[in-house]
Design a protein around this motif. Structure first.
Motif, PDB file in Angstrom:
ATOM      1  N   ASN A   1       0.817  -1.228   0.000  1.00  0.00           N
ATOM      2  CA  ASN A   1       0.000   0.000   0.000  1.00  0.00           C
ATOM      3  C   ASN A   1       0.847   1.274   0.000  1.00  0.00           C
ATOM      4  O   ASN A   1       0.320   2.363   0.207  1.00  0.00           O
TER       5      ASN A   1
ATOM      6  N   ALA B   1      -3.409  -3.307   7.126  1.00  0.00           N
ATOM      7  CA  ALA B   1      -3.411  -2.321   6.043  1.00  0.00           C
ATOM      8  C   ALA B   1      -3.210  -2.955   4.667  1.00  0.00           C
ATOM      9  O   ALA B   1      -3.575  -2.356   3.652  1.00  0.00           O
TER      10      ALA B   1
ATOM     11  N   HIS C   1      -9.777  -8.830   6.137  1.00  0.00           N
ATOM     12  CA  HIS C   1      -9.579  -7.448   6.587  1.00  0.00           C
ATOM     13  C   HIS C   1     -10.698  -7.047   7.545  1.00  0.00           C
ATOM     14  O   HIS C   1     -10.432  -6.487   8.619  1.00  0.00           O
TER      15      HIS C   1
ATOM     16  N   ARG D   1      -9.947  -6.069  11.353  1.00  0.00           N
ATOM     17  CA  ARG D   1     -10.256  -4.682  11.713  1.00  0.00           C
ATOM     18  C   ARG D   1     -11.231  -4.643  12.886  1.00  0.00           C
ATOM     19  O   ARG D   1     -11.117  -3.807  13.782  1.00  0.00           O
TER      20      ARG D   1
ATOM     21  N   GLY E   1       2.567   2.850  11.658  1.00  0.00           N
ATOM     22  CA  GLY E   1       1.502   3.707  11.115  1.00  0.00           C
ATOM     23  C   GLY E   1       1.198   4.894  11.995  1.00  0.00           C
ATOM     24  O   GLY E   1       0.747   5.930  11.502  1.00  0.00           O
ATOM     25  N   GLY E   2       1.417   4.752  13.301  1.00  0.00           N
ATOM     26  CA  GLY E   2       0.913   5.776  14.211  1.00  0.00           C
ATOM     27  C   GLY E   2       1.948   6.621  14.905  1.00  0.00           C
ATOM     28  O   GLY E   2       1.601   7.546  15.632  1.00  0.00           O
TER      29      GLY E   2
ATOM     30  N   THR F   1       3.939   9.469  11.633  1.00  0.00           N
ATOM     31  CA  THR F   1       2.877  10.271  11.004  1.00  0.00           C
ATOM     32  C   THR F   1       2.370  11.336  11.979  1.00  0.00           C
ATOM     33  O   THR F   1       2.298  12.520  11.638  1.00  0.00           O
TER      34      THR F   1
ATOM     35  N   ARG G   1      -2.130   1.141  -4.513  1.00  0.00           N
ATOM     36  CA  ARG G   1      -2.982  -0.024  -4.737  1.00  0.00           C
ATOM     37  C   ARG G   1      -2.529  -0.728  -6.013  1.00  0.00           C
ATOM     38  O   ARG G   1      -1.770  -0.167  -6.813  1.00  0.00           O
TER      39      ARG G   1
ATOM     40  N   THR H   1      -6.346  13.050   4.659  1.00  0.00           N
ATOM     41  CA  THR H   1      -5.108  12.762   5.396  1.00  0.00           C
ATOM     42  C   THR H   1      -5.123  11.369   6.014  1.00  0.00           C
ATOM     43  O   THR H   1      -4.087  10.709   6.116  1.00  0.00           O
TER      44      THR H   1
ATOM     45  N   ALA I   1      -6.883   8.888   4.699  1.00  0.00           N
ATOM     46  CA  ALA I   1      -7.456   8.056   3.621  1.00  0.00           C
ATOM     47  C   ALA I   1      -8.983   8.116   3.669  1.00  0.00           C
ATOM     48  O   ALA I   1      -9.559   9.101   4.190  1.00  0.00           O
TER      49      ALA I   1
ATOM     50  N   HIS J   1     -10.100   1.232   4.352  1.00  0.00           N
ATOM     51  CA  HIS J   1      -8.814   1.284   5.072  1.00  0.00           C
ATOM     52  C   HIS J   1      -8.625   2.597   5.828  1.00  0.00           C
ATOM     53  O   HIS J   1      -7.503   2.914   6.240  1.00  0.00           O
TER      54      HIS J   1
ATOM     55  N   CYS K   1      -7.951   5.335   8.336  1.00  0.00           N
ATOM     56  CA  CYS K   1      -7.003   5.154   9.443  1.00  0.00           C
ATOM     57  C   CYS K   1      -7.662   4.696  10.738  1.00  0.00           C
ATOM     58  O   CYS K   1      -8.552   5.364  11.270  1.00  0.00           O
TER      59      CYS K   1
ATOM     60  N   GLY L   1      -6.266   4.676  13.587  1.00  0.00           N
ATOM     61  CA  GLY L   1      -5.811   5.494  14.714  1.00  0.00           C
ATOM     62  C   GLY L   1      -6.247   6.950  14.619  1.00  0.00           C
ATOM     63  O   GLY L   1      -5.712   7.788  15.355  1.00  0.00           O
TER      64      GLY L   1
HETATM   65  C1  HEM Z   1      -4.295   3.492   7.974  1.00  0.00           C
HETATM   66  C2  HEM Z   1      -2.562   8.044   7.943  1.00  0.00           C
HETATM   67  C3  HEM Z   1      -2.131   7.892  12.787  1.00  0.00           C
HETATM   68  C4  HEM Z   1      -2.853   3.108  12.616  1.00  0.00           C
HETATM   69  C5  HEM Z   1      -3.908   4.758   7.569  1.00  0.00           C
HETATM   70  C6  HEM Z   1      -4.007   5.248   6.208  1.00  0.00           C
HETATM   71  C7  HEM Z   1      -3.517   6.517   6.206  1.00  0.00           C
HETATM   72  C8  HEM Z   1      -3.120   6.839   7.549  1.00  0.00           C
HETATM   73  C9  HEM Z   1      -3.391   7.445   5.000  1.00  0.00           C
HETATM   74  C10 HEM Z   1      -4.574   4.451   5.030  1.00  0.00           C
HETATM   75  C11 HEM Z   1      -3.511   3.628   4.331  1.00  0.00           C
HETATM   76  C12 HEM Z   1      -4.068   2.999   3.087  1.00  0.00           C
HETATM   77  O1  HEM Z   1      -5.217   3.245   2.711  1.00  0.00           O
HETATM   78  O2  HEM Z   1      -3.334   2.233   2.444  1.00  0.00           O
HETATM   79  C13 HEM Z   1      -2.299   8.389   9.263  1.00  0.00           C
HETATM   80  C14 HEM Z   1      -1.868   9.712   9.688  1.00  0.00           C
HETATM   81  C15 HEM Z   1      -1.766   9.682  11.059  1.00  0.00           C
HETATM   82  C16 HEM Z   1      -2.106   8.332  11.476  1.00  0.00           C
HETATM   83  C17 HEM Z   1      -1.602  10.877   8.763  1.00  0.00           C
HETATM   84  C18 HEM Z   1      -1.370  10.767  12.008  1.00  0.00           C
HETATM   85  C19 HEM Z   1      -1.560  12.057  11.794  1.00  0.00           C
HETATM   86  C20 HEM Z   1      -2.325   6.588  13.178  1.00  0.00           C
HETATM   87  C21 HEM Z   1      -2.261   6.100  14.532  1.00  0.00           C
HETATM   88  C22 HEM Z   1      -2.420   4.737  14.478  1.00  0.00           C
HETATM   89  C23 HEM Z   1      -2.634   4.383  13.084  1.00  0.00           C
HETATM   90  C24 HEM Z   1      -2.022   6.991  15.761  1.00  0.00           C
HETATM   91  C25 HEM Z   1      -2.421   3.718  15.579  1.00  0.00           C
HETATM   92  C26 HEM Z   1      -1.880   3.864  16.738  1.00  0.00           C
HETATM   93  C27 HEM Z   1      -3.324   2.816  11.343  1.00  0.00           C
HETATM   94  C28 HEM Z   1      -3.727   1.472  10.918  1.00  0.00           C
HETATM   95  C29 HEM Z   1      -4.157   1.585   9.581  1.00  0.00           C
HETATM   96  C30 HEM Z   1      -4.000   2.990   9.222  1.00  0.00           C
HETATM   97  C31 HEM Z   1      -3.658   0.204  11.747  1.00  0.00           C
HETATM   98  C32 HEM Z   1      -4.678   0.469   8.674  1.00  0.00           C
HETATM   99  C33 HEM Z   1      -6.202   0.503   8.651  1.00  0.00           C
HETATM  100  C34 HEM Z   1      -6.800  -0.512   7.696  1.00  0.00           C
HETATM  101  O3  HEM Z   1      -6.153  -0.924   6.741  1.00  0.00           O
HETATM  102  O4  HEM Z   1      -7.972  -0.909   7.913  1.00  0.00           O
HETATM  103  N1  HEM Z   1      -3.379   5.751   8.361  1.00  0.00           N
HETATM  104  N2  HEM Z   1      -2.404   7.589  10.356  1.00  0.00           N
HETATM  105  N3  HEM Z   1      -2.563   5.524  12.331  1.00  0.00           N
HETATM  106  N4  HEM Z   1      -3.511   3.691  10.309  1.00  0.00           N
HETATM  107 FE1  HEM Z   1      -3.081   5.660  10.369  1.00  0.00          FE
END
Ligand code: HEM
Length: 409
Positions: free
Chosen positions: A79, A97, A104, A108, A248-249, A252, A300, A350, A352, A356, A358, A360
């Motif tokens: 991804n 992800a 998924h 999830r 991821g978290g 970012t 993708r 930001t 998504a 998928h 986010c 978090g």
């Molecule tokens: C998915 C951005 C914070 C955990 C995503 C995706 C984006 C994103 C763009 C989608 C990826 C895709 O579609 O391929 C961000 C940004 C953050 C942030 C910009 C902070 C400003 C966090 C935090 C966590 C987290 C704090 C966990 C502690 C995840 C997980 C996914 C995800 C597990 C996968 C979800 C799925 O596929 O169902 N994030 N994220 N993210 N994020 Fe974040």
């Protein structure tokens, strides 16, 4: 984000490789994104060396339509460009992800239970305390690197709380995550990133072994005790999904907080509006998320011959969607090049969009909100005392160093 960098003219498009980390770190691509949205919204970035070419989708409407459809556009080939260009991701079908379909949904659902506002309440409370402590220390010292001394301590601490990682291991994990995903150094190699990723996986393998059946209530124990499709998650799935939370978290969220401080510094009118209470924290958080866009793109693979934004795309093609461009789309955002902390509506991508979206997002919003609240309530003036340094990555965007002097309110 306002960082002084040379602007790349759209005429140079044919010479650019949008997979090149230096391009994103060292130049301002806003004119290129605008040109692509207007003239060539589904652009082909040609193959470079052994890496294949890929589609570059830049309009908000097209970006959300790709995100929405995980049947036509799978994440299972990877991804992000790094894995897509390397031919795939070995964690496909096991890490949230990069898993699609029923598996998924099942994975999830398990993880969501740890990310509800109720489940996160104690962690958010601890984030607020951490932010206030770090800001107090930075104010007392008079000067700080906002990235290293304030932002770095916040998201990783929250994820470590979620995962039940012992305090003594946290600094080590922080340095590994920096090397694994982004880079603070233009000369950092793919081998450095690979070593850091392997070390993170090994670390979680050991922790998961200790936690299985231990009665702990953290996410590692949750995953280790869960089943998808009637089968318990195996060690690899537990480890990979812990790893995905940290990667991821952490960086970012850090980049959005550092970007928030820089944005306020560069827009004194908005800083004053925040301080005077003319803009609410929740609204300001959304604009900071749009403005900073720490995840530049998602990727993708097309599963069949299809069409994106009226443009034919073939089965097997790599399709990248650029949040950095969609968040500046004039068709969706009025004066997108202006930071307006009271912007509503604010349909940024930001985090998504679609299946998928986010996981978090609530936690990240709480973290950024705590930083904005802390700055508003405890800092009278901010002054930049040294140069910033960009992150070298085609996926992460932002700065890794922000020397500041903070004066108490
Ligand atoms: C998915 C951005 C914070 C955990 C995503 C995706 C984006 C994103 C763009 C989608 C990826 C895709 O579609 O391929 C961000 C940004 C953050 C942030 C910009 C902070 C400003 C966090 C935090 C966590 C987290 C704090 C966990 C502690 C995840 C997980 C996914 C995800 C597990 C996968 C979800 C799925 O596929 O169902 N994030 N994220 N993210 N994020 Fe974040």
């Amino acid at each position: 984000m306002t960082i002084e960098r040379p602007t790349i003219a759209p005429e140079e498009l044919d010479t650019l490789d949008l997979a090149d980390p230096r391009l994103h770190a060292e130049s301002d691509l806003s004119a290129v994104w605008r040109h692509l949205r207007e003239r060539e919204p589904v652009h082909w970035n040609p193959a470079a060396g052994s890496a294949p070419g890929f589609w570059v989708v830049t309009r908000h409407a097209d970006v959300t339509s790709v995100y929405r459809d995980s049947t036509r556009f799978t994440s299972e080939g990877g991804n992000v460009l790094e894995t897509l260009l390397a031919g795939g991701d070995s964690a496909s079908g096991r890490m949230l992800a990069i898993t699609d379909g029923d598996r998924h949904t099942g994975l999830r659902r398990i993880l969501m239970s740890a990310f509800t506002s109720r489940a996160l309440a104690p962690i958010v409370e601890s984030v607020r305390r951490t932010v206030n402590r770090l800001l107090r220390d930075a104010i007392e010292k008079g000067s700080c690197d906002f990235a290293a001394d304030v932002a770095a301590g916040i998201p990783l601490g929250a994820i470590c709380d979620l995962l039940g990682v012992p305090d003594r291991d946290r600094d080590h994990l922080l340095s590994l995550t920096s090397s694994a995903l982004g880079s603070h150094d233009a000369d950092s190699t793919a081998a450095d990133a690979w070593i850091a990723k392997s070390e993170i996986l090994l670390y979680f393998a050991n922790l998961a072994r200790d936690r299985r059946g231990s009665g702990h209530s953290d996410v590692i124990a949750l995953l280790a005790g869960s089943s998808v499709g009637g089968l318990p998650l195996d060690d690899d799935e537990v480890i990979l999904n812990c790893y995905s939370l940290i990667l991821g978290g952490d960086e970012t969220a850090r980049l959005s907080m550092v970007g928030a401080a820089l944005a306020l510094l560069n827009h004194p009118d908005q800083w004053q509006a925040l301080k005077r209470g003319e803009t609410g924290i929740d609204t300001a958080v959304e604009e900071i998320l749009r403005w900073t866009t720490p995840a530049l793109h998602s990727g993708r693979t097309a599963t069949s011959d299809t069409v994106v934004g009226g443009h034919p795309v073939s089965a097997g093609d790599i399709v990248t969607v650029w949040n950095a461009s969609a968040n500046q789309d004039e068709q969706v955002f009025d004066t997108p090049g202006h930071l307006r902390l009271n912007r509503t509506p604010n349909k940024h991508v930001t985090f998504a969009y679609g299946p998928h979206f986010c996981l978090g997002a609530y936690l990240a919003r709480a973290e950024i909100g705590a930083v904005l609240t802390g700055l508003r309530d405890t800092v009278a003036e901010m002054e930049q005392t040294g140069p910033t340094r960009p992150v070298y990555s085609n996926f992460l965007s932002g700065i890794s160093t922000l020397p500041l002097a903070l004066k108490p309110a």
